[in-house]
Design a protein around this motif. Structure first.
Motif, PDB file in Angstrom:
ATOM      1  N   ALA A   1      -9.304   6.427  15.067  1.00  0.00           N
ATOM      2  CA  ALA A   1      -9.701   7.836  15.103  1.00  0.00           C
ATOM      3  C   ALA A   1      -9.198   8.610  13.882  1.00  0.00           C
ATOM      4  O   ALA A   1      -9.443   9.812  13.768  1.00  0.00           O
ATOM      5  CB  ALA A   1      -9.165   8.486  16.381  1.00  0.00           C
ATOM      6  N   SER A   2      -8.497   7.937  12.963  1.00  0.00           N
ATOM      7  CA  SER A   2      -7.889   8.615  11.819  1.00  0.00           C
ATOM      8  C   SER A   2      -8.810   8.613  10.604  1.00  0.00           C
ATOM      9  O   SER A   2      -9.724   7.790  10.492  1.00  0.00           O
ATOM     10  CB  SER A   2      -6.554   7.950  11.463  1.00  0.00           C
ATOM     11  OG  SER A   2      -5.627   8.077  12.525  1.00  0.00           O
ATOM     12  N   ASP A   3      -8.543   9.528   9.696  1.00  0.00           N
ATOM     13  CA  ASP A   3      -9.318   9.655   8.469  1.00  0.00           C
ATOM     14  C   ASP A   3      -8.581   9.136   7.248  1.00  0.00           C
ATOM     15  O   ASP A   3      -9.201   8.744   6.251  1.00  0.00           O
ATOM     16  CB  ASP A   3      -9.684  11.125   8.230  1.00  0.00           C
ATOM     17  CG  ASP A   3     -10.573  11.676   9.334  1.00  0.00           C
ATOM     18  OD1 ASP A   3     -11.772  11.352   9.332  1.00  0.00           O
ATOM     19  OD2 ASP A   3     -10.056  12.408  10.202  1.00  0.00           O
ATOM     20  N   LEU A   4      -7.250   9.139   7.301  1.00  0.00           N
ATOM     21  CA  LEU A   4      -6.456   8.766   6.133  1.00  0.00           C
ATOM     22  C   LEU A   4      -5.090   8.292   6.614  1.00  0.00           C
ATOM     23  O   LEU A   4      -4.565   8.784   7.613  1.00  0.00           O
ATOM     24  CB  LEU A   4      -6.296   9.974   5.206  1.00  0.00           C
ATOM     25  CG  LEU A   4      -5.721   9.739   3.797  1.00  0.00           C
ATOM     26  CD1 LEU A   4      -6.710   8.932   2.945  1.00  0.00           C
ATOM     27  CD2 LEU A   4      -5.438  11.087   3.117  1.00  0.00           C
ATOM     28  N   TYR A   5      -4.529   7.328   5.881  1.00  0.00           N
ATOM     29  CA  TYR A   5      -3.186   6.838   6.186  1.00  0.00           C
ATOM     30  C   TYR A   5      -2.266   7.159   5.014  1.00  0.00           C
ATOM     31  O   TYR A   5      -2.644   6.999   3.852  1.00  0.00           O
ATOM     32  CB  TYR A   5      -3.188   5.318   6.433  1.00  0.00           C
ATOM     33  CG  TYR A   5      -1.806   4.786   6.738  1.00  0.00           C
ATOM     34  CD1 TYR A   5      -1.310   4.818   8.031  1.00  0.00           C
ATOM     35  CD2 TYR A   5      -0.990   4.305   5.722  1.00  0.00           C
ATOM     36  CE1 TYR A   5      -0.032   4.372   8.321  1.00  0.00           C
ATOM     37  CE2 TYR A   5       0.295   3.849   5.998  1.00  0.00           C
ATOM     38  CZ  TYR A   5       0.767   3.895   7.300  1.00  0.00           C
ATOM     39  OH  TYR A   5       2.043   3.460   7.576  1.00  0.00           O
ATOM     40  N   VAL A   6      -1.057   7.620   5.318  1.00  0.00           N
ATOM     41  CA  VAL A   6      -0.069   7.921   4.277  1.00  0.00           C
ATOM     42  C   VAL A   6       1.198   7.121   4.550  1.00  0.00           C
ATOM     43  O   VAL A   6       1.649   7.015   5.699  1.00  0.00           O
ATOM     44  CB  VAL A   6       0.274   9.426   4.239  1.00  0.00           C
ATOM     45  CG1 VAL A   6       1.416   9.694   3.260  1.00  0.00           C
ATOM     46  CG2 VAL A   6      -0.956  10.243   3.844  1.00  0.00           C
TER      47      VAL A   6
ATOM     48  N   THR B   1      -7.616  -1.935   9.330  1.00  0.00           N
ATOM     49  CA  THR B   1      -8.586  -1.275  10.206  1.00  0.00           C
ATOM     50  C   THR B   1      -9.640  -0.504   9.411  1.00  0.00           C
ATOM     51  O   THR B   1     -10.574   0.042   9.992  1.00  0.00           O
ATOM     52  CB  THR B   1      -7.902  -0.302  11.183  1.00  0.00           C
ATOM     53  OG1 THR B   1      -7.378   0.812  10.455  1.00  0.00           O
ATOM     54  CG2 THR B   1      -6.786  -0.979  11.943  1.00  0.00           C
ATOM     55  N   GLY B   2      -9.450  -0.414   8.080  1.00  0.00           N
ATOM     56  CA  GLY B   2     -10.422   0.279   7.248  1.00  0.00           C
ATOM     57  C   GLY B   2     -10.004   1.665   6.822  1.00  0.00           C
ATOM     58  O   GLY B   2     -10.850   2.456   6.393  1.00  0.00           O
ATOM     59  N   LEU B   3      -8.707   1.965   6.907  1.00  0.00           N
ATOM     60  CA  LEU B   3      -8.216   3.258   6.447  1.00  0.00           C
ATOM     61  C   LEU B   3      -7.783   3.172   4.987  1.00  0.00           C
ATOM     62  O   LEU B   3      -7.122   2.215   4.581  1.00  0.00           O
ATOM     63  CB  LEU B   3      -7.020   3.718   7.283  1.00  0.00           C
ATOM     64  CG  LEU B   3      -7.318   4.408   8.620  1.00  0.00           C
ATOM     65  CD1 LEU B   3      -6.009   4.731   9.338  1.00  0.00           C
ATOM     66  CD2 LEU B   3      -8.136   5.668   8.417  1.00  0.00           C
ATOM     67  N   VAL B   4      -8.132   4.172   4.219  1.00  0.00           N
ATOM     68  CA  VAL B   4      -7.632   4.293   2.853  1.00  0.00           C
ATOM     69  C   VAL B   4      -6.184   4.764   2.920  1.00  0.00           C
ATOM     70  O   VAL B   4      -5.870   5.705   3.659  1.00  0.00           O
ATOM     71  CB  VAL B   4      -8.479   5.291   2.048  1.00  0.00           C
ATOM     72  CG1 VAL B   4      -7.806   5.637   0.720  1.00  0.00           C
ATOM     73  CG2 VAL B   4      -9.875   4.730   1.800  1.00  0.00           C
ATOM     74  N   PRO B   5      -5.265   4.149   2.146  1.00  0.00           N
ATOM     75  CA  PRO B   5      -3.875   4.597   2.154  1.00  0.00           C
ATOM     76  C   PRO B   5      -3.538   5.490   0.965  1.00  0.00           C
ATOM     77  O   PRO B   5      -4.177   5.418  -0.093  1.00  0.00           O
ATOM     78  CB  PRO B   5      -3.110   3.273   2.036  1.00  0.00           C
ATOM     79  CG  PRO B   5      -3.982   2.462   1.118  1.00  0.00           C
ATOM     80  CD  PRO B   5      -5.417   2.854   1.447  1.00  0.00           C
ATOM     81  N   VAL B   6      -2.525   6.324   1.152  1.00  0.00           N
ATOM     82  CA  VAL B   6      -1.867   7.037   0.054  1.00  0.00           C
ATOM     83  C   VAL B   6      -0.400   6.647   0.143  1.00  0.00           C
ATOM     84  O   VAL B   6       0.238   6.856   1.177  1.00  0.00           O
ATOM     85  CB  VAL B   6      -2.036   8.565   0.176  1.00  0.00           C
ATOM     86  CG1 VAL B   6      -1.264   9.269  -0.937  1.00  0.00           C
ATOM     87  CG2 VAL B   6      -3.509   8.954   0.125  1.00  0.00           C
ATOM     88  N   ILE B   7       0.143   6.076  -0.943  1.00  0.00           N
ATOM     89  CA  ILE B   7       1.425   5.371  -0.887  1.00  0.00           C
ATOM     90  C   ILE B   7       2.366   5.878  -1.977  1.00  0.00           C
ATOM     91  O   ILE B   7       1.951   6.064  -3.129  1.00  0.00           O
ATOM     92  CB  ILE B   7       1.207   3.847  -1.061  1.00  0.00           C
ATOM     93  CG1 ILE B   7       0.203   3.316  -0.022  1.00  0.00           C
ATOM     94  CG2 ILE B   7       2.523   3.097  -0.954  1.00  0.00           C
ATOM     95  CD1 ILE B   7      -0.285   1.908  -0.312  1.00  0.00           C
ATOM     96  N   SER B   8       3.626   6.024  -1.628  1.00  0.00           N
ATOM     97  CA  SER B   8       4.649   6.380  -2.609  1.00  0.00           C
ATOM     98  C   SER B   8       4.798   5.283  -3.657  1.00  0.00           C
ATOM     99  O   SER B   8       4.741   4.081  -3.343  1.00  0.00           O
ATOM    100  CB  SER B   8       5.992   6.583  -1.896  1.00  0.00           C
ATOM    101  OG  SER B   8       7.062   6.608  -2.819  1.00  0.00           O
ATOM    102  N   ASP B   9       5.016   5.693  -4.908  1.00  0.00           N
ATOM    103  CA  ASP B   9       5.220   4.701  -5.973  1.00  0.00           C
ATOM    104  C   ASP B   9       6.697   4.416  -6.212  1.00  0.00           C
ATOM    105  O   ASP B   9       7.093   3.963  -7.291  1.00  0.00           O
ATOM    106  CB  ASP B   9       4.560   5.171  -7.277  1.00  0.00           C
ATOM    107  CG  ASP B   9       5.261   6.364  -7.917  1.00  0.00           C
ATOM    108  OD1 ASP B   9       6.230   6.893  -7.328  1.00  0.00           O
ATOM    109  OD2 ASP B   9       4.849   6.770  -9.025  1.00  0.00           O
TER     110      ASP B   9
ATOM    111  N   GLU C   1     -16.946   8.508  -0.249  1.00  0.00           N
ATOM    112  CA  GLU C   1     -16.095   7.634  -1.061  1.00  0.00           C
ATOM    113  C   GLU C   1     -14.943   7.078  -0.242  1.00  0.00           C
ATOM    114  O   GLU C   1     -14.552   5.917  -0.393  1.00  0.00           O
ATOM    115  CB  GLU C   1     -15.568   8.395  -2.284  1.00  0.00           C
ATOM    116  CG  GLU C   1     -14.622   7.609  -3.171  1.00  0.00           C
ATOM    117  CD  GLU C   1     -15.254   6.378  -3.818  1.00  0.00           C
ATOM    118  OE1 GLU C   1     -14.519   5.626  -4.494  1.00  0.00           O
ATOM    119  OE2 GLU C   1     -16.480   6.166  -3.653  1.00  0.00           O
ATOM    120  N   ARG C   2     -14.407   7.896   0.642  1.00  0.00           N
ATOM    121  CA  ARG C   2     -13.329   7.422   1.504  1.00  0.00           C
ATOM    122  C   ARG C   2     -13.824   6.298   2.418  1.00  0.00           C
ATOM    123  O   ARG C   2     -13.125   5.289   2.616  1.00  0.00           O
ATOM    124  CB  ARG C   2     -12.781   8.587   2.327  1.00  0.00           C
ATOM    125  CG  ARG C   2     -11.413   8.324   2.933  1.00  0.00           C
ATOM    126  CD  ARG C   2     -10.824   9.570   3.577  1.00  0.00           C
ATOM    127  NE  ARG C   2     -11.606  10.043   4.714  1.00  0.00           N
ATOM    128  CZ  ARG C   2     -12.385  11.109   4.711  1.00  0.00           C
ATOM    129  NH1 ARG C   2     -12.494  11.860   3.617  1.00  0.00           N
ATOM    130  NH2 ARG C   2     -13.056  11.475   5.802  1.00  0.00           N
TER     131      ARG C   2
END
Length: 410
Positions: free
Chosen positions: A277-282, A300-308, A346-347
């Motif tokens: 049910a989510s749109d984005l993973y952080v 599951t097909g979620l785009v991640p945003v990840i700390s570098d 795009e997401r």
């Protein structure tokens, strides 16, 4: 093979190491091996022992004056080593896989050496996980001291499992000389792409999710601040899936958001529904050996945003710079979140690409590699016996030099 796991916490799946150990154990059972665990007894955790095919060598929890509260708030319990129980366990085992660098792991390693039982290790506890509990995660010399403290035990093993290239590099840099096996903890096959509901209302909330222990180094606080700074702040429903000592503090911090965060621990089936049910993973953590939760979200097909962060392996899962942000920078994280929420198409496209990339980290492949490591440890041990390079074992009553005992028991 008869495989013994030495792990402080096996029956309360509230952390990544325990979840990975249980999946590993059950996968080995499916492959025809016998598996038992030396671990804190379930009733001390308020739990019943499940009928899961894994035998237990139950141990009492360890009490440490002045630190019990800190350990409990982290959701952890440490096991008190019992030589009689551990001798019984090691007498049964063909090989022992030590998954804890604390008292249980150190004593098990010593007894395995004395009894002539092949032993392997797994490096799951990053020093920053410990020092961050005292707000000292950024103190390099202190983290280095913990690497040095763990090193004598891990250098006793011929083979050590490292869940990422990052942590293998850290071990090499800190003088660990065992053969290091870089193998992901593995994504359970039940985490797979699922069809997401069509967004009929263009103003409906975006669901942004993060999984992991609610602790200082995981930086859920940074994510809350980033949501506050986002252009979509009034439309983001944040979900923080996990347990930990910062739960109340994070709830208080997030209470002033337009949509206060949902915070809690979720069983696997509910977690999968939330991911779907989510749109984005952080994943905002400053310190991380792998982050299986991030991999599960990607699968599951979620785009991640990840700390570098330089102290985290999780950035290896990012496929381009859009999925990375500067560690500790709430503004940078908000920009990355906004960039992905700006473009649904795009997401969705990149979500499919990310799900495909996660196939390389499947549990079946990981278990195959870990199974091979255990077999190799047995083969190496038997070869050493034949060549006279290892004790035959069977008697641990002879005293060992003081420095040997000190390396494991203190």
């Amino acid at each position: 093979m008869r495989v013994l796991l030495a792990i402080d916490l096996f029956d309360d799946a509230n952390n990544g190491t325990t979840v990975s150990a249980r999946r590993f154990a059950h996968a080995l059972l499916e492959r025809g091996h016998e598996v038992r665990a030396a671990t804190v007894r379930a009733d001390a955790l308020g739990l019943d022992v499940p009928d899961d095919g894994v035998g237990r060598y139950p141990l009492d929890p360890l009490g440490i004056a002045g630190f019990n509260g800190i350990i409990a708030r982290q959701g952890m319990r440490l096991a008190r080593p019992d030589d009689a129980v551990l001798r019984d366990a090691l007498g049964w085992a063909d090989v022992v896989h030590v998954m804890s660098p604390f008292w249980l792991g150190r004593r098990t390693t010593l007894l395995a050496d004395r009894l002539g039982v092949p032993a392997t290790g797994a490096f799951h506890v990053q020093p920053e996980n410990i020092t961050s509990s005292f707000r000292l995660g950024h103190v390099g010399p202190l983290n280095d001291a913990l690497y040095a403290l763990f090193r004598p035990m891990f250098n006793r093993f011929g083979h050590v499992h490292c869940p990422s290239r990052f942590i293998a590099g850290e071990l090499r840099d800190h003088g660990y000389d065992a053969e290091l096996h870089v193998v992901s903890n593995g994504v359970d096959p039940s985490f797979r792409p699922r069809v997401r509901a069509h967004r009929d209302d263009p103003g409906a909330p975006f669901v942004v999710m993060m999984t992991g222990r609610l602790s200082v180094e995981k930086r859920q606080d940074l994510l809350i601040e980033a949501v506050r700074r986002s252009r979509y702040a009034d439309r983001i429903q944040l979900v923080l899936a996990g347990r930990g000592p910062l739960e109340k503090k994070l709830a208080h911090q997030g209470a002033s958001l337009a949509l206060p965060p949902q915070i809690g621990f979720y069983p696997q089936d509910e977690l999968q529904d939330l991911l779907a049910a989510s749109d984005l993973y952080v994943h905002a953590a400053d310190a991380e050996i792998e982050a299986i939760g991030c991999l599960e979200a990607i699968a599951t097909g979620l785009v991640p945003v990840i700390s570098d962060s330089h102290h985290s392996a999780t950035g290896q899962f990012a496929l381009d710079e859009r999925s990375l942000f500067r560690a500790g920078d709430a503004k940078a994280l908000a920009r990355a979140i906004d960039g992905w929420l700006d473009d649904d198409a795009e997401r969705a496209r990149m979500g499919r690409v990310y799900a495909e990339s996660a196939r390389a980290y499947g549990l079946d492949a990981s278990v195959t590699q870990l199974e091979a490591m255990l077999r190799q440890a047995v083969v190496d041990h038997h070869a050493a016996l034949v060549e006279g390079r290892a004790p035959a074992g069977g008697d641990d009553t002879e005293p060992w030099p003081d420095d040997e005992d000190a390396a494991y028991e203190h």
